[in-house]
Design a protein around this motif. Structure first.
Motif, mmCIF file in Angstrom:
data_model
loop_
_atom_site.group_PDB
_atom_site.id
_atom_site.type_symbol
_atom_site.label_atom_id
_atom_site.label_comp_id
_atom_site.label_asym_id
_atom_site.label_seq_id
_atom_site.Cartn_x
_atom_site.Cartn_y
_atom_site.Cartn_z
ATOM 1 N N UNK A 116 0.818 -1.216 0.000
ATOM 2 C CA UNK A 116 0.000 0.000 0.000
ATOM 3 C C UNK A 116 0.850 1.264 0.000
ATOM 4 N N UNK A 117 1.697 1.407 0.992
ATOM 5 C CA UNK A 117 2.428 2.665 1.158
ATOM 6 C C UNK A 117 3.402 2.927 0.016
ATOM 7 N N UNK A 118 4.303 2.010 -0.233
ATOM 8 C CA UNK A 118 5.306 2.245 -1.275
ATOM 9 C C UNK A 118 4.679 2.423 -2.663
ATOM 10 N N UNK A 119 3.712 1.607 -3.058
ATOM 11 C CA UNK A 119 3.161 1.782 -4.406
ATOM 12 C C UNK A 119 2.332 3.054 -4.589
ATOM 13 N N UNK A 120 1.670 3.529 -3.524
ATOM 14 C CA UNK A 120 0.700 4.612 -3.702
ATOM 15 C C UNK A 120 1.138 5.955 -3.120
ATOM 16 N N UNK A 121 2.308 6.003 -2.507
ATOM 17 C CA UNK A 121 2.759 7.264 -1.924
ATOM 18 C C UNK A 121 3.182 8.233 -3.034
#
Length: 230
Positions: free
Chosen positions: A176-181
């Motif tokens: 979640x965090x790495x792909x969508x930040x």
């Protein structure tokens, strides 16, 4: 085509069953037969391995949300999703299903339950609030108190409780965090990033979900075929 579809169906069920069986067998061994030694590297290897298998449970439930844990067999597919979600800290599959599809429809917007416009820790706690309920915590507490009656408490903490926490962090960070930040260019329809091609690291880190743009682009692919799109 029918032969190919059935083959994919069989393989998907086999992959799901393998993760489920490996998780269960290792957990039984670690609770009943392994003597914890905090000075032994093996203790931490087992902790990381069980964390990885916990993550695999949720990834299997995620595949079921896309109908690919057992394609062409909706009842079996739902059963696989329900069981694997429950084993991962008592997550309730019927509650997860609409939220995940909402994420795909409204990725990285205010309507995306997985997205939070902010820094890492506020986003992580927002993510937890979306997916952890009071009754899950209650069931986890009850289960912990039952398990410690029969097994050493350090084994229960290290190999049943802590891996679920670490796997939640693993799923959030890599899925979640790495792909969508950050900001994504206008020609990125999925508002998703992707990691550089490295199949070994992609599998170890989060069952190929570092290839996250590819997942949003082809959500009909199970995790074990996702690397082929890279």
């Amino acid at each position: 085509m029918m032969i190919y579809n059935r083959r994919k169906d069989f393989r998907g069920i086999g992959v799901a069953a393998s993760i489920l069986v490996l998780w269960g067998l290792l957990l039984v061994y670690l609770l009943t037969s392994y003597s914890v030694r905090f000075t032994s590297p093996l203790t931490y290897v087992f902790l990381l391995l069980q964390t990885h298998l916990y993550t695999g449970l949720f990834i299997t439930a995620h595949d079921a949300m896309h109908g690919v844990a057992a394609p062409g067999r909706p009842k079996l597919n739902k059963a696989i999703g329900t069981v694997t979600a429950l084993l991962f800290a008592y997550n309730w599959y019927p509650r997860l299903l609409p939220r995940h599809h909402q994420h795909h429809r409204h990725v990285a917007t205010s309507q995306d339950p997985d997205y939070h416009h902010g820094s890492f820790w506020p986003w992580y706690f927002s993510f937890l609030k979306q997916y952890i309920t009071w009754w899950q915590l209650l069931l986890m507490a009850i289960t912990f108190n039952v398990l410690k009656l029969y097994f050493p408490v350090e084994n229960v903490v290290l190999f049943w409780m802590l891996p679920a926490v670490l796997a939640t962090f693993q799923l959030f960070y890599f899925g979640t965090y790495r792909p969508h930040r950050g900001e994504h260019p206008e020609d990125n329809p999925h508002k998703s990033g992707t990691q550089p091609k490295n199949h070994l690291w992609a599998f170890i880190s989060c069952y190929f979900f570092g290839y996250h743009y590819e997942h949003h682009d082809k959500p009909f692919l199970p995790w074990w075929q996702l690397y082929k799109t890279k």
